[in-house]
Design a protein around this motif. Structure first.
Motif, PDB file in Angstrom:
ATOM      1  N   ILE A  31       0.865  -1.175   0.000  1.00 22.52           N
ATOM      2  CA  ILE A  31       0.000   0.000   0.000  1.00 22.52           C
ATOM      3  C   ILE A  31       0.903   1.226   0.000  1.00 22.52           C
ATOM      4  O   ILE A  31       1.891   1.272   0.740  1.00 22.52           O
ATOM      5  CB  ILE A  31      -0.897   0.024   1.256  1.00 22.52           C
ATOM      6  CG1 ILE A  31      -1.736  -1.249   1.337  1.00 22.52           C
ATOM      7  CG2 ILE A  31      -1.789   1.254   1.262  1.00 22.52           C
ATOM      8  CD1 ILE A  31      -2.391  -1.438   2.691  1.00 22.52           C
ATOM      9  N   SER A  32       0.581   2.222  -0.807  1.00 26.92           N
ATOM     10  CA  SER A  32       1.403   3.429  -0.830  1.00 26.92           C
ATOM     11  C   SER A  32       0.539   4.625  -1.191  1.00 26.92           C
ATOM     12  O   SER A  32      -0.564   4.484  -1.716  1.00 26.92           O
ATOM     13  CB  SER A  32       2.555   3.293  -1.831  1.00 26.92           C
ATOM     14  OG  SER A  32       2.059   3.098  -3.148  1.00 26.92           O
ATOM     15  N   GLY A  33       1.067   5.809  -0.890  1.00 26.13           N
ATOM     16  CA  GLY A  33       0.346   7.027  -1.210  1.00 26.13           C
ATOM     17  C   GLY A  33       0.923   8.216  -0.483  1.00 26.13           C
ATOM     18  O   GLY A  33       1.919   8.108   0.245  1.00 26.13           O
ATOM     19  N   PRO A  34       0.301   9.370  -0.640  1.00 27.92           N
ATOM     20  CA  PRO A  34       0.793  10.580   0.022  1.00 27.92           C
ATOM     21  C   PRO A  34       0.319  10.667   1.469  1.00 27.92           C
ATOM     22  O   PRO A  34      -0.786  10.240   1.796  1.00 27.92           O
ATOM     23  CB  PRO A  34       0.180  11.701  -0.823  1.00 27.92           C
ATOM     24  CG  PRO A  34      -1.094  11.108  -1.351  1.00 27.92           C
ATOM     25  CD  PRO A  34      -0.827   9.646  -1.556  1.00 27.92           C
ATOM     26  N   THR A  35       1.156  11.217   2.307  1.00 23.48           N
ATOM     27  CA  THR A  35       0.770  11.521   3.681  1.00 23.48           C
ATOM     28  C   THR A  35       1.796  12.464   4.295  1.00 23.48           C
ATOM     29  O   THR A  35       2.977  12.406   3.964  1.00 23.48           O
ATOM     30  CB  THR A  35       0.657  10.255   4.549  1.00 23.48           C
ATOM     31  OG1 THR A  35       0.077  10.596   5.823  1.00 23.48           O
ATOM     32  CG2 THR A  35       2.013   9.617   4.800  1.00 23.48           C
ATOM     33  N   GLN A  39       5.608  10.691   1.109  1.00 20.38           N
ATOM     34  CA  GLN A  39       5.002   9.458   0.639  1.00 20.38           C
ATOM     35  C   GLN A  39       5.159   8.357   1.694  1.00 20.38           C
ATOM     36  O   GLN A  39       6.140   8.340   2.437  1.00 20.38           O
ATOM     37  CB  GLN A  39       5.648   8.996  -0.666  1.00 20.38           C
ATOM     38  CG  GLN A  39       5.459   9.956  -1.832  1.00 20.38           C
ATOM     39  CD  GLN A  39       4.027   9.975  -2.321  1.00 20.38           C
ATOM     40  OE1 GLN A  39       3.394   8.933  -2.503  1.00 20.38           O
ATOM     41  NE2 GLN A  39       3.504  11.171  -2.563  1.00 20.38           N
ATOM     42  N   PHE A  40       4.191   7.462   1.739  1.00 20.76           N
ATOM     43  CA  PHE A  40       4.322   6.299   2.616  1.00 20.76           C
ATOM     44  C   PHE A  40       4.202   5.034   1.787  1.00 20.76           C
ATOM     45  O   PHE A  40       3.597   5.016   0.704  1.00 20.76           O
ATOM     46  CB  PHE A  40       3.251   6.306   3.713  1.00 20.76           C
ATOM     47  CG  PHE A  40       1.897   5.821   3.282  1.00 20.76           C
ATOM     48  CD1 PHE A  40       1.535   4.482   3.395  1.00 20.76           C
ATOM     49  CD2 PHE A  40       0.962   6.702   2.739  1.00 20.76           C
ATOM     50  CE1 PHE A  40       0.285   4.027   2.988  1.00 20.76           C
ATOM     51  CE2 PHE A  40      -0.293   6.261   2.337  1.00 20.76           C
ATOM     52  CZ  PHE A  40      -0.635   4.914   2.459  1.00 20.76           C
ATOM     53  N   SER A  41       4.774   3.953   2.295  1.00 22.78           N
ATOM     54  CA  SER A  41       4.575   2.642   1.690  1.00 22.78           C
ATOM     55  C   SER A  41       4.578   1.597   2.803  1.00 22.78           C
ATOM     56  O   SER A  41       5.342   1.705   3.769  1.00 22.78           O
ATOM     57  CB  SER A  41       5.665   2.321   0.653  1.00 22.78           C
ATOM     58  OG  SER A  41       6.918   2.137   1.275  1.00 22.78           O
ATOM     59  N   GLN A  59      -4.999   3.989   6.248  1.00 22.23           N
ATOM     60  CA  GLN A  59      -5.299   5.333   5.792  1.00 22.23           C
ATOM     61  C   GLN A  59      -6.012   6.135   6.871  1.00 22.23           C
ATOM     62  O   GLN A  59      -5.736   7.337   7.061  1.00 22.23           O
ATOM     63  CB  GLN A  59      -6.156   5.280   4.529  1.00 22.23           C
ATOM     64  CG  GLN A  59      -6.240   6.619   3.800  1.00 22.23           C
ATOM     65  CD  GLN A  59      -4.897   7.106   3.316  1.00 22.23           C
ATOM     66  OE1 GLN A  59      -4.274   6.478   2.462  1.00 22.23           O
ATOM     67  NE2 GLN A  59      -4.421   8.227   3.871  1.00 22.23           N
ATOM     68  N   ALA A  60      -6.913   5.484   7.605  1.00 23.06           N
ATOM     69  CA  ALA A  60      -7.628   6.172   8.682  1.00 23.06           C
ATOM     70  C   ALA A  60      -6.663   6.621   9.775  1.00 23.06           C
ATOM     71  O   ALA A  60      -6.786   7.736  10.309  1.00 23.06           O
ATOM     72  CB  ALA A  60      -8.698   5.261   9.263  1.00 23.06           C
ATOM     73  N   ASP A 201       7.290   2.387   5.786  1.00 28.20           N
ATOM     74  CA  ASP A 201       8.170   3.525   5.486  1.00 28.20           C
ATOM     75  C   ASP A 201       7.332   4.772   5.271  1.00 28.20           C
ATOM     76  O   ASP A 201       6.358   4.750   4.519  1.00 28.20           O
ATOM     77  CB  ASP A 201       9.006   3.249   4.236  1.00 28.20           C
ATOM     78  CG  ASP A 201       9.876   4.452   3.866  1.00 28.20           C
ATOM     79  OD1 ASP A 201      10.947   4.602   4.468  1.00 28.20           O
ATOM     80  OD2 ASP A 201       9.450   5.241   2.998  1.00 28.20           O
ATOM     81  N   ILE A 202       7.708   5.846   5.945  1.00 29.26           N
ATOM     82  CA  ILE A 202       7.081   7.149   5.722  1.00 29.26           C
ATOM     83  C   ILE A 202       8.183   8.178   5.525  1.00 29.26           C
ATOM     84  O   ILE A 202       8.920   8.493   6.460  1.00 29.26           O
ATOM     85  CB  ILE A 202       6.161   7.567   6.887  1.00 29.26           C
ATOM     86  CG1 ILE A 202       5.060   6.532   7.099  1.00 29.26           C
ATOM     87  CG2 ILE A 202       5.551   8.941   6.614  1.00 29.26           C
ATOM     88  CD1 ILE A 202       4.124   6.851   8.255  1.00 29.26           C
TER      89      ILE A 202
END
Length: 339
Positions: A31-35, A39-41, A59-60, A201-202
């Motif tokens: 799972i990855s995306g912006p935060t 970016q996080f994974s 995500q929550a 990873d963030i």
């Protein structure tokens, strides 16, 4: 004047290397995306796991932490505290309070090298969302801003879980510790779901447990601090611990031919000028690893190594002399190095 801004994850490249072979390959999901402005994974073993449920919970949790601790969200908990103009003792949520206690702890451990009240200086130097003013601040202006800085100006009421300002213009910025806290929280979430093999990873702060898809211990490469390039300096194997790296080369600006790092020394109010280019810290709590890496970047290589030796903290240091890079590590870090 040139202004450079690099928003990409700071130091670490996550790599997996096959050391053993498995007859049956387990199923892993990513799972990855912006935060949190980066970016996080999350890579985890997903056999018999509802991956959509995991994704929603991750995500929550990230959204919740961001809403509590971001200075970029107008109504975040931190910004509601920052906007106070009286001596009210502001009661914090359990999550933010945990981070504030750790920040206060590291502040005292490092004799102020880690400080969460640098917001006015960060804004003035142009490393925050506010527009950089087209000149380097004067010593007089820095002295005035330093009067608004200092974690010791925050009055902690431990019994009531609240903080009172000693002056209305004191503010808190958790950017140097919140990502590490988020890494810990996501790791705890995965463990609570019964997942025993994962890598979180963030923005370059990482924590791992168990093994990667090949059945080998998770391996993480630390980058050389070289502008616009990604080269490995060393690779470490991590299981049930974490790593955080702080460096001076992906966020800086140049004014009148002089380079200004994004890391500010709380003692002077000016960006650091020593030759420490990167420091990586291994620690069970990524929240503490994140804060220690920032504090030791402020200290410089000699003081940082002495502090790490005293606290028995594994560290890997890269220093810069012109174009030449040199590395050093202590005995606690060396046992994690992969050949």
């Amino acid at each position: 004047m040139k202004i450079f801004s690099f928003i990409q994850p700071l130091i670490l490249i996550i790599i997996t290397v096959a050391l053993t072979a498995c007859n049956k390959s387990p199923q892993y999901s990513k799972i990855s995306g912006p935060t949190m402005g980066t970016q996080f994974s999350v890579t985890y073993q997903s056999d018999s796991i509802d991956s959509e449920k995991v994704k929603q919970q991750i995500q929550a949790e990230l959204n919740d932490i961001n809403q509590l601790m971001s200075t970029y969200i107008a109504d975040s908990e931190i910004n509601r505290f920052n906007s106070l103009d009286n001596n009210q003792c502001f009661k914090f949520s359990d999550k933010t309070w945990q981070v504030l206690l750790a920040a206060n702890d590291v502040y005292h451990q490092t004799n102020g090298a880690f400080d969460i009240t640098l917001g006015p200086l960060i804004s003035r130097w142009g490393f925050n969302a506010e527009e950089y003013q087209q000149k380097v601040p004067s010593s007089e202006e820095i002295s005035q801003l330093l009067s608004q800085v200092g974690t010791d100006k925050l009055k902690f009421n431990f019994a009531q879980q609240c903080i009172q300002k000693s002056a209305p213009n004191i503010s808190i910025n958790l950017s140097a510790i919140a990502k590490g806290y988020a890494v810990d929280q996501i790791s705890n979430l995965l463990s609570d779901l019964g997942i025993s093999n994962y890598l979180v990873d963030i923005g370059g702060e990482s924590k791992s447990l168990g093994v990667n898809p090949t059945g080998a211990t998770w391996r993480i490469a630390i980058e050389k601090p070289i502008d616009l390039q990604r080269q490995q300096a060393v690779t470490v194997s991590l299981n049930n611990t974490s790593i955080a790296t702080s460096g001076d080369y992906r966020n800086y600006f140049v004014a009148n031919g002089k380079r200004f790092s994004h890391t500010i020394d709380p003692a002077t109010g000016f960006p650091i000028t020593h030759n420490l280019a990167s420091i990586s810290v291994i620690f069970p709590s990524n929240m503490y690893a994140d804060a220690y890496a920032t504090a030791m970047t402020v200290m410089g290589s000699k003081r940082a190594l002495a502090f790490a030796q005293q606290q028995q903290i594994p560290v890997f240091i890269i220093t810069r002399d012109g174009q030449k890079l040199s590395t050093q590590s202590n005995q606690w870090f060396d046992k994690y190095i992969s050949q």
